[in-house]
Design a protein around this motif. Structure first.
Motif: not given
Length: 613
Positions: A310, A474, A477-481, A483-484, A487
């Motif tokens: 981050d 992103a 911090t994002g919500d895309s596949a 990004a998951h 993370r």
């Protein structure tokens, strides 16, 4: 996370099997069954080819000219090793005249002995990591000792030699190393060429790394980014396997005195940066077999706190602008060039709504405020100017995102890739001469050594000049596949609390601009203490991340090297292990004085003394 600045200075084996199951590696706990090590090699190093400097000595290590290859396209194993040791020393230590290495701290004396090397694999990994053990001729089977280290940054197998090798070999200990699943085993996707166990280039045989989709894309692949293994999640296991390999190597070196075990062999774990993070990850395991651990400027993220990824991606976006809000930045980079780049970045961020302010000065203050709210001090921000000026934030973010998401070569979700640099600076095929140097000189994270980072977002630069950097951001911090996916990899790499039975010393520079103390050690130490660990914490003022930067006059006026504190901590815990009546190190906020242009004196370092029991 330290990497050597360029200006300064595997298909996995089909015969490789491990004796543990994937389920054994699900969480820290009892140590898994002993691994099988493949491609064992034993070499002897004496005379003008010894263990510590490969016979180069201090003057050759200081030289900016690499040890030559007689045939530049086809180095011998000895030549590749010698250049790898030269590169590893120069990338980590301050070797400048007057800097104190070999005089005030550390050791550079020739050490004859033997090396044992092999491939190892953690449970479930697609690719092996390298392990290597140096056994000095002075090793005493009646006083058995083993120092175990993981390379700093993503460096190759000799990446910890200036720390673990310098201290351990001088004490007559064997020293075990691991590249912890990263390293300099680059693979040329166009030529189909990688590296053998001995560091020489080849297109077939038992190569250390060949990416899974080697025939489906172009450019250059390297193990940290493209193995599909997320090596950071297994740093602790890599270190434990290096320890296990060290004991097996000693069994081979001294068969009449075997077996060598953790019960009969005093063992110290040590590492810097990513190597320090590996040390702390190894401390999570029951029965890890270490008598003490020393971690310098560790790259360690604690579950529940923002990860270092981050900060890296935020810095890649904001720091060129934020630095304009500070005066008296260290050089290099050149201030005029940095100011020009920063002003352009501020304007772009303002247009994107990512900073506030009607002029460059106000926009810079806005960027600086955001980094400050994330936990970055002004001292760390100043030291971060180096990483900003040489585009390290982006290189690190690209590599780590690829590793966390377990993406193969050519699969980066933000369109980045790596290629050899052509004569005009554009992507192109690698010459055999450049390719042959990668194993010895590569830092494990390009750019450098003739390999460049290719930005697939360049075609969109006119419409969205921050596209690539914001994409990297992103992913955290994002919500895309994607990004998951990234993370999930970050979560797998988070550190847990250490076990209570091993003394730990953590050492960190207060002004560290690459692995900020506030985001790593300041979070880890309370976690460890809550778990009941025996831990001492040395916070060193006027110290940043790269000792090698003290080659620049402006840096040595501001900063002291951090390695002397690791050597002192190892001395103190070793004295305690030999004589338990001697106290372990205690917490300290250290206030040293930089040497400027005068030779370094030990009293300037203000190394904490061990208090009497």
């Amino acid at each position: 996370m330290s990497i050597r600045p360029a200006f300064l200075l595997c298909a996995a084996l089909p015969l490789f099997v491990a004796c543990v199951s994937v389920a054994d590696a699900a969480a820290p706990g009892p140590i898994a069954a002993a691994p099988v090590f493949e491609q064992w090699r034993e070499t002897r190093h004496r005379g003008n080819d010894e263990l510590l400097t490969a016979g180069l000595g201090i003057e050759a290590l200081r030289s900016t000219t690499a040890p030559p290859f007689a045939n530049p396209a086809h180095p011998t194993a000895d030549e590749a090793r010698r250049r790898a040791i030269w590169s590893s020393w120069r990338g980590i230590a301050d070797l400048t005249p007057g800097g104190g290495f070999g005089e005030v701290y550390g050791n550079l004396q020739a050490v004859p002995g033997r090396e044992f090397s092999a491939y190892a694999r953690v449970p479930g990994a697609r690719h092996p990591h390298r392990v290597l053990v140096q056994v000095p001729d002075t090793f005493d089977v009646a006083r058995r000792c083993l120092v175990v280290a993981a390379s700093s940054g993503s460096r190759g197998i000799y990446g910890a030699i200036s720390v673990a090798g310098s201290w351990g070999l001088a004490h007559g200990c064997a020293v075990a190393y691991t590249d912890k699943g990263a390293g300099s085993d680059y693979y040329d996707l166009d030529a189909g060429s990688g590296f053998q166990a001995d560091g020489t280039p080849a297109t077939q045989g038992a190569l250390a790394f060949v990416p899974a989709n080697a025939g489906a894309t172009h450019g250059v692949a390297f193990k940290h980014a493209h193995s599909g293994d997320n090596p950071e999640a297994d740093w602790g296991r890599h270190l434990l396997q290096a320890r296990q390999f060290g004991l097996q190597a000693l069994d081979r070196a001294y068969p009449r005195s075997a077996p060598f075990t953790t019960a009969t062999t005093r063992t110290l774990g040590v590492g810097v940066s990513n190597g320090g993070g590996a040390v702390l990850r190894a401390a999570e395991f029951d029965g890890a077999g270490f008598d003490a651990l020393v971690a310098g400027e560790p790259n360690v993220s604690v579950a529940g706190a923002p990860p270092l990824y981050d900060f890296v991606t935020q810095s890649a976006v904001l720091m060129p602008c934020a630095l304009l809000a500070l005066e008296d930045l260290p050089q290099p980079p050149l201030q005029a060039a940095a100011a020009q780049v920063g002003a352009v970045r501020c304007a772009l961020l303002k247009s994107a709504g990512q900073v506030q302010g009607d002029d460059t000065a106000a926009q810079a203050r806005s960027a600086r405020q955001q980094l400050g709210e994330a936990g970055l001090s002004d001292g760390a921000l100043r030291a971060g100017a180096f990483s900003t000026g040489f585009d390290l934030w982006r290189a690190i973010a690209v590599t780590y995102a690829s590793a966390y998401g377990r993406y193969g070569a050519g699969e980066h979700p933000c369109g980045y890739s790596f290629s050899a640099a052509g004569a005009n600076g554009s992507p192109g095929p690698a010459s055999a001469e450049v390719r042959a140097s990668w194993w010895s000189e590569g830092s494990g994270i390009p750019p450098g050594s003739g390999v460049m980072l290719v930005d697939g977002n360049a075609a969109h630069a006119a419409d969205d000049p921050l596209r690539g950097l914001n994409c990297l951001r992103a992913l955290g911090t994002g919500d895309s596949a994607d990004a998951h996916r990234v993370r999930a990899g970050i979560a797998d790499a988070a550190a847990g609390p250490p076990r209570r039975d091993v003394p730990i010393v953590v050492i960190h520079g207060v002004d560290d601009g690459l692995v900020p103390i506030s985001m790593t050690s300041d979070r880890y130490v309370p976690l460890a203490r809550t778990a009941g660990a025996k831990i001492a914490y040395w916070r060193v003022s006027n110290a940043q991340h790269f000792d090698s930067l003290l080659a620049f006059p402006d840096y040595r006026k501001r900063y002291v090297p951090l390695l002397p504190y690791l050597f002192a901590a190892m001395d103190q815990v070793w004295a305690h292990l030999q004589d338990p009546t001697r106290a372990l190190p205690q917490d300290a906020l250290i206030q040293p004085t930089p040497r400027a242009e005068a030779p370094l004196r030990r009293d300037q370092l203000s190394i904490p003394a061990v208090s009497a029991r």
